[in-house]
Design a protein around this motif. Structure first.
Motif, PDB file in Angstrom:
ATOM      1  N   ALA A  41       0.714  -1.307   0.100  1.00  0.00           N
ATOM      2  CA  ALA A  41       0.202  -0.040  -0.146  1.00  0.00           C
ATOM      3  C   ALA A  41       0.843   1.156   0.141  1.00  0.00           C
ATOM      4  O   ALA A  41       0.553   2.254  -0.682  1.00  0.00           O
ATOM      5  N   GLU A  97       2.572   1.936  -3.385  1.00  0.00           N
ATOM      6  CA  GLU A  97       1.284   2.666  -4.260  1.00  0.00           C
ATOM      7  C   GLU A  97       1.248   4.044  -3.910  1.00  0.00           C
ATOM      8  O   GLU A  97       1.170   4.883  -4.742  1.00  0.00           O
ATOM      9  N   ALA A  98       1.197   4.355  -2.817  1.00  0.00           N
ATOM     10  CA  ALA A  98       1.177   5.749  -2.449  1.00  0.00           C
ATOM     11  C   ALA A  98       2.226   6.611  -2.851  1.00  0.00           C
ATOM     12  O   ALA A  98       2.291   7.824  -3.285  1.00  0.00           O
ATOM     13  N   VAL A 108      -3.078   8.315   1.784  1.00  0.00           N
ATOM     14  CA  VAL A 108      -3.470   7.670   0.655  1.00  0.00           C
ATOM     15  C   VAL A 108      -3.071   5.991   0.953  1.00  0.00           C
ATOM     16  O   VAL A 108      -3.784   5.223   0.303  1.00  0.00           O
ATOM     17  N   ALA A 109      -1.818   5.915   1.703  1.00  0.00           N
ATOM     18  CA  ALA A 109      -1.580   4.335   1.890  1.00  0.00           C
ATOM     19  C   ALA A 109      -2.746   3.665   2.674  1.00  0.00           C
ATOM     20  O   ALA A 109      -2.860   2.427   2.475  1.00  0.00           O
ATOM     21  N   ARG A 156      -5.795   4.598   2.824  1.00  0.00           N
ATOM     22  CA  ARG A 156      -7.020   4.152   2.184  1.00  0.00           C
ATOM     23  C   ARG A 156      -6.842   2.967   1.141  1.00  0.00           C
ATOM     24  O   ARG A 156      -7.645   2.215   1.027  1.00  0.00           O
ATOM     25  N   ARG A 157      -5.479   2.928   0.653  1.00  0.00           N
ATOM     26  CA  ARG A 157      -5.376   1.592  -0.380  1.00  0.00           C
ATOM     27  C   ARG A 157      -5.308   0.503   0.621  1.00  0.00           C
ATOM     28  O   ARG A 157      -5.937  -0.620   0.124  1.00  0.00           O
ATOM     29  N   ARG A 158      -4.756   0.474   1.775  1.00  0.00           N
ATOM     30  CA  ARG A 158      -4.867  -0.495   2.812  1.00  0.00           C
ATOM     31  C   ARG A 158      -6.180  -0.997   2.873  1.00  0.00           C
ATOM     32  O   ARG A 158      -6.559  -2.248   2.807  1.00  0.00           O
ATOM     33  N   GLU A 203      -8.702  -0.637   0.850  1.00  0.00           N
ATOM     34  CA  GLU A 203      -9.317  -1.211  -0.320  1.00  0.00           C
ATOM     35  C   GLU A 203      -9.010  -2.397  -0.546  1.00  0.00           C
ATOM     36  O   GLU A 203      -9.482  -3.391  -0.982  1.00  0.00           O
ATOM     37  N   LEU A 204      -7.774  -2.729   0.005  1.00  0.00           N
ATOM     38  CA  LEU A 204      -7.303  -4.328   0.046  1.00  0.00           C
ATOM     39  C   LEU A 204      -7.906  -5.204   0.833  1.00  0.00           C
ATOM     40  O   LEU A 204      -8.495  -6.305   0.510  1.00  0.00           O
TER      41      LEU A 204
END
Length: 412
Positions: free
Chosen positions: A35, A38-39, A63-64, A66-68, A70-71
């Motif tokens: 994550a 990706e950030a 951002v990281a 949020r991505r976590r 999403e995962l």
């Protein structure tokens, strides 16, 4: 928003604390590292157009995180956890987060190569491609090593936290060992056409400096930082314009980094006065004696020999043995040192090592045995995988040497 200057350096500086904060909040190092990567990629794409946020670390953490989430959304078994964390505020960086991250990357369940690679990626902020170039490995190999290391951490169930005080000492020893290996590979590359890999030495010093700031009372961490500074200070004078190796005794000492030397000497002087003596402190003291000599002829070899005697008693190793023999030659003469070398070469590790042949060549040359020295230089050249060292040794064999030969075993 601010202007984008030095973006790669900024992202590399932000990566460790961002990853530490996200791992501390959500656990699962493997997914959190993905994550954060990706950030960082998102920042690299967006910030040149939009400018750097006023709080770049907070932006990356948000951002990281949020991505976590999403995962997590894609993991059916964890949907309840997703709801619990979705509306939580982004985690903040804590003082010991990066130390905990270093300890995690140097977990004893990982092999030393895996520890080195994961430290460079997660704490150093280097990309897979940068690590591959620095270590002279295929990018796919580095990627696999990182994936296996993250999987191993997950399989062991290791939590992101500082170990108990009783365990911290041993874990810090492992961290220092990994940082030292990273520095050494950067200062004298074990193979390839280039003597130095500056990105590795720079990263090792940066990470060790961070560790020192968090553990200023730890004598061995202070000793390691001083050793790196005092050794790397000579790098500008260590190669010629054509990349050829210049031995310590022949270097232009005016080109040494006096700021780094002054800092290293101050650190080791203060540390030796207050902390229990350890191997890194002794090595730093030896480096300081070399660096404080205005000329090679002014080197205090008796003091260096005494320090190597202490180091051999405290932390014996084949390289310590070789370096002590070089110092012995400078104090008691080459014949005494040759006798000590022949006894030491009974060790199978030393018998096969190119530095043993190089030191023997130097000692034979000091006795006047030029033919014997040439043969030993040729043997050393055949055994090393480093092209700069190979060229240097071949040159010694072809043309003979002056006093600079001592650098093959001591001083770097």
């Amino acid at each position: 928003m601010g202007p984008v200057t030095g973006l790669p350096e900024l992202l590399r500086e932000c990566a460790p604390p961002v990853l530490a904060a996200v791992v501390r909040r959500y656990g699962d190092f493997e997914a959190c590292e993905d994550a954060v990567q990706e950030a960082l990629l998102a920042a690299a794409r967006q910030w040149p157009e939009t400018g750097v946020p006023q709080r770049p670390r907070h932006w990356l953490i948000t951002v990281a995180a949020r991505r976590r989430v999403e995962l997590l959304r894609n993991e059916t078994a964890r949907r309840r956890r997703e709801e619990a964390v979705r509306h939580e505020p982004a985690p903040e960086v804590r003082g010991d987060d990066e130390l905990a991250l270093l300890l995690l990357c140097c977990h004893p369940a990982l092999s030393v190569p895996a520890q080195i690679t994961l430290t460079l990626r997660a704490v150093g902020g280097l990309t897979t491609a940068e690590i591959a170039r620095a270590l002279l490995l295929p990018e796919a190999t580095v990627g696999q090593r990182i994936s296996r290391a993250k999987q191993r951490i997950r399989d062991t169930g290791t939590r992101f936290e500082l170990p108990a005080p009783a365990e911290l000492g041993d874990r810090l020893t492992a961290v220092r060992h990994v940082l030292y290996l990273i520095f050494n590979e950067g200062y004298t590359a074990s193979s390839g056409d280039t003597l130095h890999r500056v990105e590795l030495t720079r990263e090792a010093i940066r990470l060790t400096r961070q560790l020192y700031r968090r553990r200023p009372d730890d004598g061995e961490t202070a000793g390691l930082l001083a050793l790196m500074l005092l050794t790397d200070a000579r790098r500008p004078a260590r190669t010629g314009s054509d990349g050829s190796l210049i031995p310590l005794a022949d270097q232009d000492r005016a080109r040494w980094d006096r700021t780094a030397i002054d800092e290293g000497v101050a650190i080791i002087t203060s540390t030796l006065a207050r902390a229990p003596i350890g191997p890194f402190q002794l090595q730093a003291a030896i480096a300081a004696v070399h660096d404080e000599a205005a000329a090679a002829a002014d080197t205090d070899w008796p003091q260096i020999l005494a320090l190597y005697g202490m180091l051999r008693a405290l932390a014996p190793s084949p390289m310590v043995t070789l370096n002590r023999i070089v110092a012995l030659a400078m104090v008691d003469g080459p014949h005494v040192a040759l006798a000590a070398l022949e006894a030491a070469a009974a060790d199978p590790v030393l018998a096969r090592h190119y530095r043993t042949a190089a030191v023997r060549a130097h000692l034979l040359e000091l006795t006047g045995d030029r033919p014997g020295a040439r043969e030993q230089y040729r043997q050393a050249a055949r055994r090393t995988l480093s092209r700069p060292e190979q060229r240097y040794l071949e040159s010694r064999a072809a043309h003979g040497t002056g006093p600079g030969g001592a650098s093959v075993g001591d001083g770097r």
